[in-house]
Write a protein that holds these residues in place. Structure first.
Motif, mmCIF file in Angstrom:
data_model
loop_
_atom_site.group_PDB
_atom_site.id
_atom_site.type_symbol
_atom_site.label_atom_id
_atom_site.label_comp_id
_atom_site.label_asym_id
_atom_site.label_seq_id
_atom_site.Cartn_x
_atom_site.Cartn_y
_atom_site.Cartn_z
ATOM 1 N N SER A 133 2.186 -171.955 -21.449
ATOM 2 C CA SER A 133 0.918 -172.584 -21.083
ATOM 3 C C SER A 133 -0.247 -171.604 -21.061
ATOM 4 O O SER A 133 -1.396 -172.026 -20.942
ATOM 5 C CB SER A 133 1.048 -173.249 -19.706
ATOM 6 N N GLY A 134 0.040 -170.294 -21.129
ATOM 7 C CA GLY A 134 -1.045 -169.323 -21.194
ATOM 8 C C GLY A 134 -1.120 -168.353 -20.040
ATOM 9 O O GLY A 134 -2.130 -167.648 -19.891
ATOM 10 N N ALA A 135 -0.081 -168.278 -19.208
ATOM 11 C CA ALA A 135 -0.107 -167.331 -18.088
ATOM 12 C C ALA A 135 -0.219 -165.902 -18.603
ATOM 13 O O ALA A 135 0.448 -165.518 -19.562
ATOM 14 C CB ALA A 135 1.151 -167.486 -17.234
ATOM 15 N N SER A 136 -1.069 -165.110 -17.943
ATOM 16 C CA SER A 136 -1.176 -163.685 -18.267
ATOM 17 C C SER A 136 -0.229 -162.855 -17.422
ATOM 18 O O SER A 136 0.145 -161.743 -17.802
ATOM 19 C CB SER A 136 -2.611 -163.203 -18.038
ATOM 20 N N VAL A 137 0.138 -163.403 -16.262
ATOM 21 C CA VAL A 137 1.000 -162.706 -15.306
ATOM 22 C C VAL A 137 2.000 -163.716 -14.761
ATOM 23 O O VAL A 137 1.668 -164.892 -14.586
ATOM 24 C CB VAL A 137 0.163 -162.116 -14.143
ATOM 25 N N ILE A 138 3.222 -163.258 -14.493
ATOM 26 C CA ILE A 138 4.245 -164.113 -13.880
ATOM 27 C C ILE A 138 4.759 -163.440 -12.615
ATOM 28 O O ILE A 138 5.136 -162.262 -12.631
ATOM 29 C CB ILE A 138 5.432 -164.362 -14.834
ATOM 30 N N VAL A 139 4.761 -164.202 -11.517
ATOM 31 C CA VAL A 139 5.437 -163.765 -10.296
ATOM 32 C C VAL A 139 6.389 -164.872 -9.879
ATOM 33 O O VAL A 139 6.157 -166.048 -10.171
ATOM 34 C CB VAL A 139 4.445 -163.451 -9.151
ATOM 35 N N ALA A 140 7.460 -164.495 -9.204
ATOM 36 C CA ALA A 140 8.409 -165.499 -8.726
ATOM 37 C C ALA A 140 7.994 -166.027 -7.362
ATOM 38 O O ALA A 140 8.269 -167.178 -7.017
ATOM 39 C CB ALA A 140 9.808 -164.906 -8.650
ATOM 40 N N ASP A 141 7.346 -165.161 -6.581
ATOM 41 C CA ASP A 141 6.912 -165.486 -5.224
ATOM 42 C C ASP A 141 5.908 -164.409 -4.841
ATOM 43 O O ASP A 141 5.400 -163.691 -5.705
ATOM 44 C CB ASP A 141 8.118 -165.517 -4.262
ATOM 45 N N TYR A 142 5.629 -164.277 -3.547
ATOM 46 C CA TYR A 142 4.649 -163.279 -3.105
ATOM 47 C C TYR A 142 5.314 -162.233 -2.216
ATOM 48 O O TYR A 142 4.674 -161.623 -1.353
ATOM 49 C CB TYR A 142 3.505 -163.971 -2.357
ATOM 50 N N SER A 143 6.608 -162.011 -2.437
ATOM 51 C CA SER A 143 7.343 -161.069 -1.590
ATOM 52 C C SER A 143 6.815 -159.646 -1.753
ATOM 53 O O SER A 143 6.813 -158.872 -0.796
ATOM 54 C CB SER A 143 8.840 -161.127 -1.900
ATOM 55 N N GLN A 144 6.352 -159.288 -2.942
ATOM 56 C CA GLN A 144 5.751 -157.962 -3.150
ATOM 57 C C GLN A 144 4.239 -158.070 -2.929
ATOM 58 O O GLN A 144 3.428 -157.770 -3.802
ATOM 59 C CB GLN A 144 6.076 -157.460 -4.552
ATOM 60 N N LEU A 145 3.883 -158.485 -1.728
ATOM 61 C CA LEU A 145 2.492 -158.828 -1.431
ATOM 62 C C LEU A 145 1.551 -157.651 -1.638
ATOM 63 O O LEU A 145 0.506 -157.784 -2.286
ATOM 64 C CB LEU A 145 2.385 -159.345 0.007
ATOM 65 N N ASN A 146 1.876 -156.498 -1.094
ATOM 66 C CA ASN A 146 0.972 -155.350 -1.210
ATOM 67 C C ASN A 146 0.793 -154.925 -2.665
ATOM 68 O O ASN A 146 -0.309 -154.557 -3.088
ATOM 69 C CB ASN A 146 1.487 -154.180 -0.369
ATOM 70 N N ASP A 147 1.878 -154.964 -3.440
ATOM 71 C CA ASP A 147 1.777 -154.625 -4.862
ATOM 72 C C ASP A 147 0.889 -155.632 -5.589
ATOM 73 O O ASP A 147 0.075 -155.266 -6.441
ATOM 74 C CB ASP A 147 3.163 -154.608 -5.505
ATOM 75 N N LEU A 148 1.045 -156.902 -5.255
ATOM 76 C CA LEU A 148 0.246 -157.937 -5.905
ATOM 77 C C LEU A 148 -1.233 -157.768 -5.570
ATOM 78 O O LEU A 148 -2.101 -157.871 -6.451
ATOM 79 C CB LEU A 148 0.737 -159.323 -5.482
ATOM 80 N N LEU A 149 -1.535 -157.479 -4.309
ATOM 81 C CA LEU A 149 -2.931 -157.264 -3.920
ATOM 82 C C LEU A 149 -3.504 -156.043 -4.636
ATOM 83 O O LEU A 149 -4.654 -156.055 -5.096
ATOM 84 C CB LEU A 149 -3.031 -157.095 -2.406
ATOM 85 N N ARG A 150 -2.708 -154.993 -4.742
ATOM 86 C CA ARG A 150 -3.163 -153.790 -5.443
ATOM 87 C C ARG A 150 -3.418 -154.103 -6.920
ATOM 88 O O ARG A 150 -4.414 -153.656 -7.494
ATOM 89 C CB ARG A 150 -2.097 -152.696 -5.294
ATOM 90 N N PHE A 151 -2.539 -154.880 -7.518
ATOM 91 C CA PHE A 151 -2.721 -155.280 -8.914
ATOM 92 C C PHE A 151 -4.023 -156.065 -9.090
ATOM 93 O O PHE A 151 -4.740 -155.897 -10.082
ATOM 94 C CB PHE A 151 -1.524 -156.123 -9.360
ATOM 95 N N LEU A 152 -4.340 -156.910 -8.117
ATOM 96 C CA LEU A 152 -5.547 -157.736 -8.194
ATOM 97 C C LEU A 152 -6.806 -156.980 -7.770
ATOM 98 O O LEU A 152 -7.915 -157.523 -7.860
ATOM 99 C CB LEU A 152 -5.390 -158.976 -7.310
ATOM 100 N N GLY A 153 -6.632 -155.752 -7.294
ATOM 101 C CA GLY A 153 -7.791 -154.979 -6.854
ATOM 102 C C GLY A 153 -8.301 -155.400 -5.495
ATOM 103 O O GLY A 153 -9.484 -155.214 -5.175
ATOM 104 N N VAL A 154 -7.417 -155.957 -4.663
ATOM 105 C CA VAL A 154 -7.789 -156.415 -3.323
ATOM 106 C C VAL A 154 -7.153 -155.489 -2.296
ATOM 107 O O VAL A 154 -5.929 -155.304 -2.310
ATOM 108 C CB VAL A 154 -7.310 -157.862 -3.075
ATOM 109 N N PRO A 155 -7.931 -154.886 -1.397
ATOM 110 C CA PRO A 155 -7.351 -153.997 -0.385
ATOM 111 C C PRO A 155 -6.346 -154.742 0.488
ATOM 112 O O PRO A 155 -6.624 -155.840 0.981
ATOM 113 C CB PRO A 155 -8.568 -153.549 0.440
#
Length: 638
Positions: free
Chosen positions: A613-635
Motif C-alpha cells: 500500500s506504500g508504507a515507508s516504514v514497518i513496525v509491529a508495535d511500539y515496544s521499541q518506543l525510545n528508538d521509534l521516537l529517535r527515528f522520528l526526531g522526537v525527544p
C-alpha cells in the motif's frame, strides 16, 4: 506517475488519434444451451443441445479494435482476413457497428485454405462444454498476404501508429507476410509499429515490442514454466537486452505487478494496481496494448502511454465473464482513485527486510533525515486500540449468511466453502476502509452468486446494521469488563501505544484519530480507553456517506493548512487507506503490522499488505518506543 490532469489531457486528445490494426481477427461465439428443451435426435438417438441464446463478440485483433474505440480513438483502420462464411460476415458486421474502416479486411475466396478464425463455446449453466474451433487448418496464400500488405502501405501515411497483432499459429503471419511486413517497416522507419504476439516474437525487429515477462525472457534464451514467477531483476535485464538489440522501446507486462518500460530515456517501472473483489484477466493484455498504442498515437511518451495501458487493463480485469473494454471515463476514474501496488517483491519476501540501526523498525524506502513533524495521524482499530479485535470473525458469518440467504443451512459443502473463500478475500482486501464500502462489496457478491432474489437484497445501510449489531455486542461486553475493573486499558491497546501518543503530544505534535468506524463509536471508545483528550477534538470517523472517507479528509485538511506535508506529517495505520493516502501526498507512512491478539509482535500478512500500500516504514508495535521516537526526531523525554 501521471497526474489526473495529465491523464485527462491525454484522453481528451483521443478523438484525433489514427490507429491501424493488422492481425488475426477472430470471432468468439457463445451458445447458451438449455437442456430443458432437449430431445433425442431421431437420426442419432443422442440428446440434442438446444441453444436458448447466442452471442457473438470480437476476439484477437478484433478485441484490440473494440478497446481502441471504447477508449475514444477517432479513426481505426483494420487489416486482416476472414473466410467466405457466415462467421466472416458476422465479424465484419461487428466491426462496421464500431464505425471502423474495414477496407483492409480481405475475404479469402477458397474455404478450403481459409476459414474465419472462430471459437464456439457452448455453455450449460456455468459449465463450458468442449469448444469448437474454426480455422485451425488455415494456410494464407502468398498472394493474399501481398494484397494485405499493399492495403496497409496505401493507408500508412494517414496513420499515427500501427498495431501488429499475432494471435494464432494458423493466422495471417505466414512466412511471406512476416518477410513482407518487416520490409515494409524498413521502408518506413519513421512510422511507429507496436508488435504483440504469442509466436514469431523476433520477426519484427523494427517494431516497438509489447511482451509479457515470460515472453521477454524467452527472447533472451531463458525458458520458464508459465507457473514459475519471472523475477523482477531478470525481467529488468531482459527488457534492457531487448532494447539494446533494436534501440526500440520495449514494454514488458508483469500481470498484477505492473510493467517495465525500457526506452531511450531509460527504464521506468510502473506499479500494478490493486483490485478489490473478483477478477478476470481475459482481455487485459488487449486493453493494455490498446491504451498504450492510443497514448502513443496522441504524442504521449512511452512511459506515459504505458500508464494509460495500465489503467485500461485495471478496468477490464474487474469485468467478470466477458472480454471487457475500458472507456476513457473508466480510465480517468481509475486514475483518480489509483491504488498502486508498491514493492511487491519485498512485500512477499521478508528475507529482503532492512532494519534501522539494529532495531526492529523496518525501512522500506529511504526516509528524510530532517523530519520536522508537526502532525501525526493515527488509525484506531489495530493501530492503537484492540477493542474491536476479531471484527473479521464477526463480519464473515454476517456476509456468508447474506450471500447464501435462505439456503444458508441447505447449501452443499462446495458452495458453502466457495462463498466463505470469496468473503474472506473481500474482508482481507478491504481492511481499513469504511464499513459502508465493505457492504457495497457484499451487495456485489450477493448479486454475483445469484442465490438471493433481487427484491430481498438489502442496501448498504441494511447490511451494515446487521453487522454493527453483532459487533457492538462484542465491544460493549469488553468495555463493561474494562469499566468494572476486570480488565485494564493495557488489555485493549497495542504495546506502548498510549505512551507513544503521550510522547508526541508532549512534543507539541498535533494528534489526529481517523477511523473507518462510525464517528460516535470511535469517540466513545477513545474516551473509554482514556486517551481521547490527547487528540483535542481531532477525532474523525465515518459519517454514513461513502464519499466522505475520514482518513482522506483529514489529510486534505492538513494539506490545506500547511501546504506541502513532506517531512511534517506522519501517519500510523494497519490498513491500506491511511498508508496509501499519506504516501501519495508525500507524508511519512508508518505501517503497523500488529498482531491484535497478543498486542505485540509482527503479523506477516499485515506487513505484506502495508508494504504493497506504500508504507515507508514497518513496525509491529511500539515496544521499541525510545528508538521509534529517535527515528522520528522526537525527544524521548519531551
Amino acid at each position: 506517475m501521471l497526474t489526473v490532469p495529465q491523464v485527462d489531457a491525454i484522453l481528451a486528445r483521443m478523438p484525433r488519434a489514427r490507429v491501424g490494426v493488422i492481425g488475426d481477427f477472430c470471432l468468439d461465439v457463445y451458445w447458451l444451451v438449455d437442456m430443458q428443451a432437449s430431445a433425442l435426435s431421431v437420426e442419432t438417438g443422442k440428446p440434442t443441445h438446444p441453444v436458448r441464446e447466442q452471442r457473438y463478440s470480437l476476439g484477437g485483433a478484433g478485441n484490440v479494435v473494440a478497446n481502441l474505440k471504447a477508449i475514444g480513438v477517432g479513426e481505426v483502420a483494420v487489416f486482416g482476413v476472414v473466410g467466405r462464411d457466415p462467421f466472416g460476415d458476422t465479424l465484419a458486421g461487428l466491426l462496421r457497428q464500431l464505425g471502423v474502416d474495414i477496407g483492409g479486411l480481405l475475404v479469402a475466396s477458397n474455404p478450403i485454405t481459409w476459414q474465419t478464425l472462430t471459437y464456439c463455446k457452448p455453455y450449460v449453466g456455468d459449465d463450458e462444454l468442449s469448444r469448437l474451433d474454426m480455422g485451425n487448418f488455415n494456410r494464407l496464400p502468398d498472394g493474399l498476404a501481398a494484397d494485405l500488405l499493399a492495403k496497409l502501405e496505401q493507408r500508412l501515411a494517414t496513420l499515427d501508429v500501427v498495431i501488429v497483432n499475432q494471435q494464432v499459429i494458423a493466422g495471417i503471419h505466414v512466412p511471406a507476410l512476416r518477410t513482407g511486413l518487416d520490409a515494409l517497416m524498413r521502408r518506413h522507419p519513421g512510422k511507429v509499429f507496436v508488435f504483440d504476439g504469442r509466436d514469431f516474437l523476433d520477426s519484427y525487429p523494427l517494431a516497438w515490442l509489447k511482451a509479457n515477462a515470460h515472453e521477454a525472457l524467452k527472447l533472451c534464451g531463458i525458458e520458464k514454466d508459465p507457473l514459475q514467477m519471472a523475477l523482477r531483476e531478470e525481467t529488468l535485464d531482459a527488457a534492457a537486452r531487448l532494447f539494446a538489440r533494436t534501440r526500440k522501446p520495449v514494454f514488458v507486462t508483469r500481470g498484477g505487478r505492473g510493467c517495465i518500460v525500457q526506452a531511450e530515456s531509460g527504464v521506468t517501472e510502473i506499479p500494478g494496481l490493486q483490485v478489490i473483489g473478483a477478477t478476470d484477466p481475459v482481455g487485459a493484455g488487449d486493453s493494455f496494448l490498446s491504451g498504450l498504442s492510443a497514448g502513443l498515437a496522441v504524442g504521449a511518451a512511452p512511459a506515459e502511454a504505458a500508464q494509460i495501458g495500465n489503467f485500461a487493463a485495471r478496468v477490464t480485469v474487474a469485468k467478470l465473464k466477458q472480454t471487457g473494454t475500458a472507456t476513457s471515463e473508466e480510465i480517468l476514474n481509475i486514475a483518480r482513485n489509483s491504488a498502486y501496488i508498491y514493492e511487491p517483491e519485498l512485500a512477499d519476501d521478508p528475507r529482503r527486510a532492512r532494519y534501522w540501526q539494529g532495531t526492529r523498525i523496518e525501512i522500506v524506502r529511504e526516509v528524510p533525515c530532517d523530519l520536522r513533524l508537526g502532525h501525526a495521524i493515527f488509525d484506531h482499530d489495530g493501530t492503537v486500540s484492540t477493542l474491536r479485535q476479531g471484527w473479521e470473525e464477526v463480519m464473515e458469518p454476517v456476509m456468508v449468511k447474506a450471500v447464501l440467504g435462505p439456503h444458508y443451512q441447505s447449501a452443499d459443502e462446495g458452495l458453502y466453502h466457495k462463498v466463505v473463500g470469496r468473503v474472506r478475500k473481500h474482508i482481507d482486501q478491504t481492511t481499513g476502509v469504511q464499513t459502508l464500502v465493505q457492504m457495497q462489496g457484499l451487495i456485489e457478491m450477493v448479486r454475483e452468486f445469484g442465490i438471493v432474489p433481487e427484491r430481498d437484497i438489502l442496501d448498504i445501510h441494511g447490511y451494515k446494521a446487521i453487522y454493527n449489531d453483532a459487533l457492538m455486542e462484542m465491544v460493549r461486553a469488553r468495555v463493561a469488563r474494562l469499566k468494572n475493573g476486570e480488565l485494564s486499558v493495557n488489555d485493549f491497546v497495542l504495546k506502548n501505544a498510549v505512551e507513544l501518543l503521550q510522547a508526541l503530544h508532549r512534543a507539541g505534535i498535533k494528534l489526529y484519530l481517523a477511523s473507518g468506524t462510525d464517528q460516535a463509536d470511535v469517540e466513545a471508545e477513545a474516551e473509554a480507553l482514556g486517551y481521547a483528550e490527547l487528540f483535542e477534538g481531532r477525532i474523525y470517523g465515518a459519517v454514513g456517506d461513502v464519499a466522505k472517507e475520514a482518513k482522506r479528509m483529514v489529510l486534505e485538511r492538513i494539506l490545506g493548512d500547511i501546504g506541502d506535508i513532506a517531512r511534517q506529517v506522519v501517519a500510523f495505520g494497519d490498513g491500506p487507506v491511511e498508508i496509501r493516502e499519506t504516501h501519495i501526498r508525500g507524508g511519512l507512512a508508518v505501517g503497523v503490522a500488529s498482531d491484535e491478539v497478543r498486542r505485540f509482535d509482527l503479523n506477516p500478512a499485515k506487513r505484506s499488505r502495508l508494504i504493497r500500500s506504500g508504507a515507508s516504514v514497518i513496525v509491529a508495535d511500539y515496544s521499541q518506543l525510545n528508538d521509534l521516537l529517535r527515528f522520528l526526531g522526537v525527544p524521548a523525554g519531551a
